[in-house]
Design a protein around this motif. Structure first.
Motif, PDB file in Angstrom:
ATOM      1  N   LYS A 164      -3.078   3.638  -6.796  1.00  0.00           N
ATOM      2  CA  LYS A 164      -2.403   4.678  -6.008  1.00  0.00           C
ATOM      3  C   LYS A 164      -0.999   4.279  -5.561  1.00  0.00           C
ATOM      4  O   LYS A 164      -0.146   5.141  -5.319  1.00  0.00           O
ATOM      5  CB  LYS A 164      -3.241   5.034  -4.772  1.00  0.00           C
ATOM      6  CG  LYS A 164      -4.533   5.768  -5.082  1.00  0.00           C
ATOM      7  CD  LYS A 164      -4.263   7.189  -5.542  1.00  0.00           C
ATOM      8  CE  LYS A 164      -5.572   7.968  -5.738  1.00  0.00           C
ATOM      9  NZ  LYS A 164      -5.339   9.304  -6.304  1.00  0.00           N
ATOM     10  N   SER A 165      -0.745   2.991  -5.401  1.00  0.00           N
ATOM     11  CA  SER A 165       0.575   2.557  -4.916  1.00  0.00           C
ATOM     12  C   SER A 165       1.437   1.936  -6.007  1.00  0.00           C
ATOM     13  O   SER A 165       2.535   1.456  -5.733  1.00  0.00           O
ATOM     14  CB  SER A 165       0.414   1.568  -3.752  1.00  0.00           C
ATOM     15  OG  SER A 165      -0.211   0.370  -4.194  1.00  0.00           O
ATOM     16  N   GLU A 203      -5.768   3.415   3.015  1.00  0.00           N
ATOM     17  CA  GLU A 203      -5.166   2.084   2.938  1.00  0.00           C
ATOM     18  C   GLU A 203      -6.228   0.995   2.881  1.00  0.00           C
ATOM     19  O   GLU A 203      -6.093   0.028   2.123  1.00  0.00           O
ATOM     20  CB  GLU A 203      -4.248   1.845   4.146  1.00  0.00           C
ATOM     21  CG  GLU A 203      -2.895   2.487   3.996  1.00  0.00           C
ATOM     22  CD  GLU A 203      -1.868   1.878   4.951  1.00  0.00           C
ATOM     23  OE1 GLU A 203      -0.696   1.830   4.567  1.00  0.00           O
ATOM     24  OE2 GLU A 203      -2.241   1.457   6.044  1.00  0.00           O
ATOM     25  N   GLN A 231      -7.431   0.783  -0.600  1.00  0.00           N
ATOM     26  CA  GLN A 231      -6.459   0.158  -1.505  1.00  0.00           C
ATOM     27  C   GLN A 231      -6.480  -1.370  -1.361  1.00  0.00           C
ATOM     28  O   GLN A 231      -6.461  -2.104  -2.355  1.00  0.00           O
ATOM     29  CB  GLN A 231      -5.059   0.698  -1.224  1.00  0.00           C
ATOM     30  CG  GLN A 231      -4.867   2.143  -1.660  1.00  0.00           C
ATOM     31  CD  GLN A 231      -3.563   2.724  -1.167  1.00  0.00           C
ATOM     32  OE1 GLN A 231      -2.689   2.005  -0.691  1.00  0.00           O
ATOM     33  NE2 GLN A 231      -3.434   4.030  -1.273  1.00  0.00           N
ATOM     34  N   LEU A 268       5.174   2.734  -6.429  1.00  0.00           N
ATOM     35  CA  LEU A 268       6.132   2.194  -5.460  1.00  0.00           C
ATOM     36  C   LEU A 268       6.710   0.853  -5.903  1.00  0.00           C
ATOM     37  O   LEU A 268       7.726   0.408  -5.365  1.00  0.00           O
ATOM     38  CB  LEU A 268       5.460   2.012  -4.094  1.00  0.00           C
ATOM     39  CG  LEU A 268       4.999   3.270  -3.365  1.00  0.00           C
ATOM     40  CD1 LEU A 268       4.269   2.896  -2.087  1.00  0.00           C
ATOM     41  CD2 LEU A 268       6.192   4.173  -3.051  1.00  0.00           C
ATOM     42  N   ARG A 295       2.983   1.566   2.794  1.00  0.00           N
ATOM     43  CA  ARG A 295       4.015   0.516   2.817  1.00  0.00           C
ATOM     44  C   ARG A 295       3.647  -0.658   3.726  1.00  0.00           C
ATOM     45  O   ARG A 295       4.481  -1.217   4.427  1.00  0.00           O
ATOM     46  CB  ARG A 295       5.379   1.097   3.188  1.00  0.00           C
ATOM     47  CG  ARG A 295       5.766   2.235   2.249  1.00  0.00           C
ATOM     48  CD  ARG A 295       7.210   2.604   2.304  1.00  0.00           C
ATOM     49  NE  ARG A 295       7.474   3.688   1.338  1.00  0.00           N
ATOM     50  CZ  ARG A 295       8.673   4.161   1.052  1.00  0.00           C
ATOM     51  NH1 ARG A 295       9.727   3.659   1.633  1.00  0.00           N
ATOM     52  NH2 ARG A 295       8.818   5.129   0.160  1.00  0.00           N
ATOM     53  N   THR A 353       0.838  -1.198   0.000  1.00  0.00           N
ATOM     54  CA  THR A 353       0.000   0.000   0.000  1.00  0.00           C
ATOM     55  C   THR A 353       0.879   1.257   0.000  1.00  0.00           C
ATOM     56  O   THR A 353       2.098   1.168   0.187  1.00  0.00           O
ATOM     57  CB  THR A 353      -0.906   0.033   1.244  1.00  0.00           C
ATOM     58  OG1 THR A 353      -0.073   0.170   2.411  1.00  0.00           O
ATOM     59  CG2 THR A 353      -1.734  -1.244   1.348  1.00  0.00           C
ATOM     60  N   THR A 354       0.245   2.421  -0.170  1.00  0.00           N
ATOM     61  CA  THR A 354       1.008   3.682  -0.113  1.00  0.00           C
ATOM     62  C   THR A 354       1.630   3.885   1.263  1.00  0.00           C
ATOM     63  O   THR A 354       2.642   4.570   1.393  1.00  0.00           O
ATOM     64  CB  THR A 354       0.107   4.881  -0.455  1.00  0.00           C
ATOM     65  OG1 THR A 354      -1.090   4.799   0.316  1.00  0.00           O
ATOM     66  CG2 THR A 354      -0.243   4.902  -1.937  1.00  0.00           C
TER      67      THR A 354
END
Length: 614
Positions: free
Chosen positions: A545-546, A463, A466, A549, A416, A413-414
């Motif tokens: 969104k993630s 989160e 996500q 990463l 982490r 996730t954003t």
């Protein structure tokens, strides 16, 4: 230079391949040099050079491997065995076995209940017949088997008067190991037998020193031990023998595949070169003959009156040498003799000589034009062959050892946080039983047939959304074309495999007790991308969104009408590096691309550290 593994090498390889026992065979591919077996825990390469674990994934296809795949796909590897000390290895499954004969000729045979059900090549010789439906028979044993014989039996087979020859012919060591045993043990047959037995036992126990011997910058052999009998400029050592085999044999396999791939181009080149050679010889001949005819025509033109007078019997500088029914031979003042046609005027014959010379000059000119075109075609063909070889080389991928979470659907996730989900009912069971802690969160799309998704606890709404998106994507909702679905989540303590009394839970199903929290109308969209870590390429999937990463290049997909096999192939070709099958596996179902993106992915060791907190 070694061109195929020895029995000693094969023993070390078999020990390493045995580590895959218990793994399912996921797929079988045909490569330019042989076959590639994909297991849940790694790959095995089988070519005329070797059979071993491998991390080298060359260009591959399903064509030519359909029957083998149909026979053994999803079957578990029971064991890998070497039936005797020879270049024969067996991949043994519950339903049968695949026998790889690294003999001449190289062959692979699938056997069930003792009968041949598939084979690479039929074989008929004095010793045996290998054909579909026949009972399989091993090649005749011609050596004393060190795997079964004791030291006394080995010693008896060694001739003190001809150590090297008897080691090769009676014990099957091959020249390389024979020399090594003599250097290590001396000339005593007993000592050699003991050393041979000791080396074999060390290899069986995995106590090896994988080494490639390099001379003048060229690898000349590979062994599971560091050779004492060879003078090498460099002893290149490896952690595993299969890594040494990859280093040594992969270039040979690539060259073999290149020859096969470019065979048609090579034949076209051969035909072009033959045509070029023919024209290069013909053009000077045409020009030389034209020059001779023109010279003769000019001479005859210069002496035309004198020739005509001589033929009338008058005295001139031209001498008539001979006359027959059709020809007249004359001698010019320079002494050159020329044949003329009887009954045809000199003027006409001179004109015909000029015409013939002109035709030959035109032939030479046209041939020169054709030659120029052929040379250009050859140049284009060379470029085509170079591109084909480069494409083949660039298609080679390095399969890295997968981290524990990569066998599942996984993402970050954003914030982490690590997230995993089952790929099927069996994995759903594993995810819940092994990785769902009491305080962790369990996510599931509110529809039958979905991935069981697990993540550490979180109260961040972004989160939670996500993770819900990830769970929604890998559900039946995608396959049936729904664009939004509710997703519920509960704590791990609320999830159990214990059904109410008198009821039964199917595999991959769970009972949820207590209140469920919902994320409503979760849009079905998923980012699928590609990343490169050193020499390794990985396909990743994430909530949009993630995605930055995890992926260098990615697309966001939603349910659509393009089959995932077709879209996966297109994306793999566009990205370069990532394997088609991995891209296809990451796509939830038929899709369409809604947007493209680029990211700056976290280093892989950081991703592994995130999952190490599990």
């Amino acid at each position: 230079m070694k061109k195929v593994v020895t029995a000693f090498d094969l023993l070390a390889s078999v020990v390493e391949m045995s580590g895959l026992a218990g793994n399912k065979l996921e797929n079988v591919y045909r490569t330019g040099a042989g076959f590639l077996f994909k297991f849940a825990g790694g790959y095995i390469s089988a070519t005329k050079y070797r059979i071993s674990l491998t991390s080298v994934i060359p260009e591959k296809t399903h064509e030519g491997a359909e029957t083998l795949r149909g026979l053994f796909r999803d079957d578990r590897l029971a064991e890998v065995v070497m039936p005797r000390f020879d270049r024969i290895a067996e991949l043994v499954f519950g339903s049968g076995k695949i026998i790889v004969e690294l003999l001449e000729p190289f062959n692979m045979v699938a056997v069930r209940d003792g009968k041949v059900v598939w084979l690479l090549h039929s074989y008929r010789g004095k010793d045996r017949v290998i054909s579909p439906g026949a009972m399989y028979a091993y090649p005749p044993a011609v050596f004393v088997d060190v795997l079964k014989a004791d030291v006394d039996e080995l010693q008896k087979a060694i001739d003190p008067g001809d150590l090297r020859r008897s080691l090769i012919r009676r014990l099957g060591t091959g020249p390389e190991l024979a020399d090594e045993l003599i250097v290590r043990a001396g000339t005593s047959p007993r000592a050699i037998a003991e050393e041979f037995k000791a080396l074999v036992e060390k290899v069986r126990l995995g106590k090896i020193e994988p080494t490639v011997c390099v001379k003048d910058g060229v690898p000349i052999t590979v062994m599971p031990i560091k050779p004492l009998s060879l003078k090498c400029d460099e002893y290149k050592q490896f952690n595993a023998f299969w890594e040494a085999l990859d280093f040594y044999f992969a270039p040979m396999e690539l060259e073999s595949a290149a020859i096969q791939t470019t065979q048609e181009l090579a034949q076209r080149r051969k035909r072009l070169e033959a045509s070029i050679r023919e024209l290069e010889n013909k053009i000077p001949e045409y020009r030389e003959e034209a020059a001779k005819l023109k010279t003769l025509a000019h001479k005859l033109l210069m002496y035309k009156l004198e020739i005509e007078e001589a033929l009338k019997g008058m005295e001139t500088s031209i001498r008539v040498v001979n006359v027959d029914a059709t020809r007249i031979k004359i001698e010019l003042p320079e002494g050159e003799q020329v044949e003329l046609r009887k009954g045809v005027s000199i003027g006409k014959q001179i004109s015909q000589l000029f015409d013939e010379a002109k035709e030959l000059e035109e032939k030479a000119q046209k041939a020169a034009q054709v030659l120029e075109k052929l040379k250009k075609d050859l140049s284009k063909l060379d470029e085509e062959q170079r591109r084909a070889e480069e494409k083949l080389k660039s298609s080679v991928k390095i399969a890295t050892k997968k981290s524990w979470f990569e066998k599942f659907h996984w993402t970050v996730t954003t914030g982490r946080k690590p997230v995993i989900g089952g790929r099927d009912a069996s994995q759903n069971e594993v995810v819940v039983k092994k990785y769902l802690k009491e305080h962790y969160l369990f996510f599931h799309a509110d529809i039958p047939g979905a991935s069981a998704v697990v993540a550490p606890p979180s109260e961040d709404p972004l989160e939670l959304l996500q993770i819900a998106q990830f769970a929604a994507a890998y559900s039946k909702a995608w396959k049936i074309g729904i664009h939004a679905v509710d997703v519920y989540y509960v704590k791990g303590v609320q999830v159990t495999k214990q059904p109410p009394s008198g009821q039964y839970l199917a595999r991959g199903s769970f009972m949820i007790y207590g209140k469920r929290e919902y994320v409503r109308n979760v849009r079905l969209e998923l980012a699928v991308g590609c990343r490169k870590d050193g020499e390794a390429y990985r396909v990743v999937a994430a909530p949009p969104k993630s995605a930055h990463l995890l992926a260098e290049k990615y697309v966001v997909v939603t349910p659509g009408n393009k089959e995932k096999g077709k879209l996966g192939k297109e994306l793999a070709q566009e990205w370069g590096g990532c394997a088609v099958e991995d891209v296809v596996a990451a796509l939830p179902g038929p899709s369409r691309v809604s947007e493209e993106g680029r990211g700056s992915p976290l280093p892989w060791d950081e991703v592994e550290r995130i999952f190490a907190t599990w």
